[in-house]
Design a protein around this motif. Structure first.
Motif, PDB file in Angstrom:
ATOM      1  N   GLY A  84      -4.445 -32.691  14.017  1.00 45.10           N
ATOM      2  CA  GLY A  84      -3.467 -31.697  13.574  1.00 45.10           C
ATOM      3  C   GLY A  84      -3.083 -31.961  12.126  1.00 45.10           C
ATOM      4  N   ARG A  85      -2.243 -31.094  11.574  1.00 49.28           N
ATOM      5  CA  ARG A  85      -1.930 -31.224  10.152  1.00 49.28           C
ATOM      6  C   ARG A  85      -1.241 -32.530   9.802  1.00 49.28           C
ATOM      7  NH1 ARG A  85       0.355 -25.911   7.229  1.00 49.28           N
ATOM      8  NH2 ARG A  85       1.500 -27.488   6.106  1.00 49.28           N
ATOM      9  N   SER A  86      -0.257 -32.947  10.601  1.00 46.81           N
ATOM     10  CA  SER A  86       0.450 -34.172  10.225  1.00 46.81           C
ATOM     11  C   SER A  86      -0.408 -35.405  10.507  1.00 46.81           C
ATOM     12  CB  SER A  86       1.808 -34.253  10.921  1.00 46.81           C
ATOM     13  OG  SER A  86       1.643 -34.471  12.295  1.00 46.81           O
TER      14      SER A  86
END
Ligand SMILES: Nc1ncnc2c1ncn2[C@@H]1O[C@H](COP(=O)(O)OP(=O)(O)O)[C@@H](O)[C@H]1O
Ligand SMILES: [Mg+2]
Length: 229
Positions: A84-86
């Protein structure tokens, strides 16, 4: 199939059949057109090719800055597209170093502080000593200098040291010698080659500069979004 103890961890970078389309309507471009590239730990690979060929896009995909339309990118066995992005941001900080054309240092920070900040950003504690790494790039005597007190080659060397702070598995370097004269260019790429080999990092360096290719372990050429050896 294999137990944790006997698993062979894939080291380095593996890009497999990556496609990337950018823009919209009649302005659509395809910076990556079925690109596959593997770079081993401890290997310095140069990517050459004309402007607009997709070289920076390749680095963006390798560094989880851009997600490809299709294909897979793994760094030390981790599939970047599955993050995911984080998680991708954290993975980048801990595993991937970036060096850009001008060194991209923070103007207000001294050389040593550039490295300390990078260590902190990745969650490091206060005990980090930036001097050995600055010494490795021949810049320990300028630890207290800000970027405006350094030459272009010196800034680039600090930028390389900063990219190595978190012991990355992958080092992505975009046109590191573009702002340097011939002698400084040789020194900077020699340094990149040495650190790549000594630290066992997989390094991809985009360059226009054919005079530095003899320092590289392998050269691949990019034309119109495609790689040729
Ligand atoms: N965000 C974007 N939107 C649309 N086109 C882009 C974008 N970024 C890059 N491009 C285009 O993608 C192509 C490849 O760019 P780039 O990867 O920067 O090439 P290189 O680094 O080899 O010069 C170029 O035609 C460029 O204009
Ligand atoms: Mg570019």
């Amino acid at each position: 199939m294999s137990t944790a103890a006997s698993t062979t961890v894939a080291t380095g970078l593996a890009i497999s059949h990556a496609h990337l389309t950018l823009g919209d309507g009649e302005n659509t471009v395809k910076p990556l057109d079925d690109v596959s590239l593997s770079v081993s730990a401890g290997e310095l690979v140069a990517v050459v090719g004309p402007s607009g060929a997709g070289k920076s896009s390749l680095l963006a995909v390798a560094g989880a800055l851009t997600t490809p339309d299709a294909g897979t990118v793994t760094v030390n066995g981790t599939d970047l597209n599955a993050l995911g992005r984080s998680a991708a941001a954290r993975f980048r900080l801990e595993n991937i170093g970036f060096v850009f054309q001008s060194g991209n240092l923070i103007p207000s920070l001294k050389a040593a502080e550039q490295l300390v900040l990078m260590h902190r950003m990745a969650g490091g504690d206060g005990g980090f000593d930036p001097l050995p790494l600055l010494a490795a790039v021949g810049m320990d005597h300028k630890a207290g200098s800000r970027p405006d007190q350094l030459s272009g080659g010196e800034r680039q060397r600090v930028g390389i040291a900063r990219a190595l702070v978190n012991r990355p598995k992958l080092l992505l370097v975009d046109e590191p010698t573009a702002a340097l004269d011939r002698r400084r260019s040789q020194e900077v790429v020699e340094l990149l080659a040495r650190e790549t080999h000594e630290m066992g990092v997989a390094t991809v360096m985009v360059t226009h500069d054919h005079d530095v290719l003899h320092h590289c372990d392998r050269v691949v050429e990019m034309v119109d979004g495609r790689l040729t050896s």
